[in-house]
Design an enzyme around this catalytic site. Sequence first.
Site, PDB file in Angstrom:
ATOM      1  N   PHE A   1       0.821  -1.206   0.000  1.00 29.98           N
ATOM      2  CA  PHE A   1       0.000   0.000   0.000  1.00 29.98           C
ATOM      3  C   PHE A   1       0.858   1.261   0.000  1.00 29.98           C
ATOM      4  O   PHE A   1       0.567   2.226  -0.708  1.00 29.98           O
ATOM      5  CB  PHE A   1      -0.931   0.009   1.216  1.00 29.98           C
ATOM      6  CG  PHE A   1      -1.676   1.302   1.375  1.00 29.98           C
ATOM      7  CD1 PHE A   1      -2.724   1.622   0.523  1.00 29.98           C
ATOM      8  CD2 PHE A   1      -1.313   2.209   2.360  1.00 29.98           C
ATOM      9  CE1 PHE A   1      -3.398   2.826   0.662  1.00 29.98           C
ATOM     10  CE2 PHE A   1      -1.982   3.409   2.494  1.00 29.98           C
ATOM     11  CZ  PHE A   1      -3.029   3.722   1.654  1.00 29.98           C
ATOM     12  N   HIS A   2       1.929   1.266   0.764  1.00 30.21           N
ATOM     13  CA  HIS A   2       2.759   2.466   0.848  1.00 30.21           C
ATOM     14  C   HIS A   2       3.554   2.700  -0.435  1.00 30.21           C
ATOM     15  O   HIS A   2       3.895   3.843  -0.739  1.00 30.21           O
ATOM     16  CB  HIS A   2       3.697   2.367   2.058  1.00 30.21           C
ATOM     17  CG  HIS A   2       3.035   2.732   3.347  1.00 30.21           C
ATOM     18  ND1 HIS A   2       3.494   3.736   4.178  1.00 30.21           N
ATOM     19  CD2 HIS A   2       1.928   2.225   3.948  1.00 30.21           C
ATOM     20  CE1 HIS A   2       2.701   3.824   5.232  1.00 30.21           C
ATOM     21  NE2 HIS A   2       1.749   2.910   5.119  1.00 30.21           N
TER      22      HIS A   2
END
Length: 239
Positions: free
Chosen positions: A128-129
């Site tokens: 996600f990051h």
Amino acid sequence: MSSSTASSLCGCSTAYYSSPLLAPKFKFKFPAKSQRSSLSTVEFRANPLTISSSLVNHRGKDGSCNSNRRRRGLLLTATLPFLLPLHEFVQDLGAKAESGMSDYLLMKEEVTKVVSKGKAASVLRLAFHDAGTFEMDDNSGGMNGSIVYELERPENAGLNKPLKILEKAKGDVNAIRPVSWADMIALGGAVAVSVCGGPNIPVPMGRLDSMEPDPEGKLPQETLDASGLKQCFQRKGFS
């Protein structure tokens, strides 16, 4: 994070061709070899074609030329040279597709070995990051492996651990065929969802690693209220 969100993020692909910046403290090997298709370099070769004169000059019993046969002969003469390279192209395309699937299965096998249910959360957070910097307006950021340059940012605290988890799988795959960090992280996120009982998310391969970090402030901020979060994710293509 919903499975649809994970699917979109793991499928995101943005290529970068930037000049190298300072190497991160966490040591990784760059650049990764591009996995793009080489179909543009396929050589088309057609064997010499010999057309029998009977196809072109066939005459009926009355001695007149059979125009239908002649037209068919001319059509064959004009078309066959194009059909031969097309046949070779289709064969080459099938071989590359089979090779690409083999590479994908190899990567998935190695990632599955290192991503257990207990480690899945951190690996999914890593995905996600890396992907969460995407901005739809200028098509920037996204799943590009730039996270390896961004580990010292406060929002990325602790992400060196899932990177080390995937480093083992990446090393084993690289011994056979070089793969980008972007592809490895995307596949890691999908496997993390799967091992926790979620759906199997298909992950297309072929991402290139960025040679520099993405700009700061692209990830959703913890201080945003509901309205701010909606606006942030709308810029990333979510309804």
